[in-house]
Design a protein around this motif. Structure first.
Motif: not given
Length: 220
Positions: A45-47, A52-55, A96-98, A108-112
């Motif tokens: 899970i990419h935020l 990203a700051k407050t999740y 946590e993406e900048e 961005k959610v990657r599941i598999g």
């Protein structure tokens, strides 16, 4: 922005503390689960931005994972979603993406699992509402407020007509429809929001349409 009812302004029944950071995030995670069609073995899970700051403080992490576990926004099990995922053996990793995105509440959610994977980008637009803006590299605009069917198909003539004729035969009204493709003559994505849920017999009929490769649905 136009609202369809007072509930669009108040927001959905939900687990707190924030409609944008919890209910909207849960909708993003659940959309990924619905489209994947089964419980995954892992989730990356990419935020971005505010997510990203407050999740952690706002519960975005438990909300997205709760959605991936197929919990609705009001499900009290969301608060323990991370523990439940661990117990089920689902590997969950947050990033946590900048990088700058068009919307501050982007995930961005990657599941598999061993049989495949799925990548989805969603934005929480406020009031517990969310939009899906990308699926496996295809751009789209899916509100998540109505039942929807997504079809991957060959970019050839006849694919759209075969789908719309089947829906018309079953008296299914189309509320919104769009088609996107990465390259002419290759694979394309058809997104159709409808006024009622489609049963499995209609989905199977759609799968038999000319040039249709894959069919998935999102239930309201």
């Amino acid at each position: 922005m136009k609202y369809k009812s007072v509930f669009d302004i108040i927001g959905p029944v939900m687990i707190g503390p924030s409609s944008s950071h919890t209910a909207g995030a849960a909708r993003i995670g659940r959309a990924a689960r619905n489209l994947f069609g089964r419980e995954p073995k892992w989730a990356d899970i990419h935020l971005y931005g505010s997510f990203a700051k407050t999740y952690k403080g706002h519960g975005t992490d438990v909300a997205i994972v709760g959605g991936i576990l197929d919990y609705d926004t009001y499900d009290t099990r969301i608060s323990s979603a991370l523990e439940t995922a661990k117990q089920k053996g689902i590997r969950v990793k947050f990033h946590e993406e900048e990088a700058h995105t068009d919307h501050p509440n982007t995930a961005k959610v990657r599941i598999g699992d061993d049989d495949g994977d799925l990548e989805l980008v969603g934005i929480s637009i406020g009031g517990g509402m969310a939009e899906i803006v990308e699926l496996n590299g295809f751009e789209l605009r899916l509100s998540g407020n109505h039942p929807a069917v997504l079809l991957i198909h060959n970019d050839r003539y006849g694919a759209i007509a075969s789908v719309t004729s089947i829906l018309a035969k079953h008296e299914i009204n189309i509320g919104h429809m769009e088609v996107s493709r990465k390259e002419e003559g290759k694979r394309a994505l058809m997104v159709i929001e409808v006024d009622q849920n489609l049963d499995d017999t209609i989905l199977k009929e759609l799968e038999q349409g000319d040039h249709i490769l894959q069919v998935a649905k999102i239930v309201d």
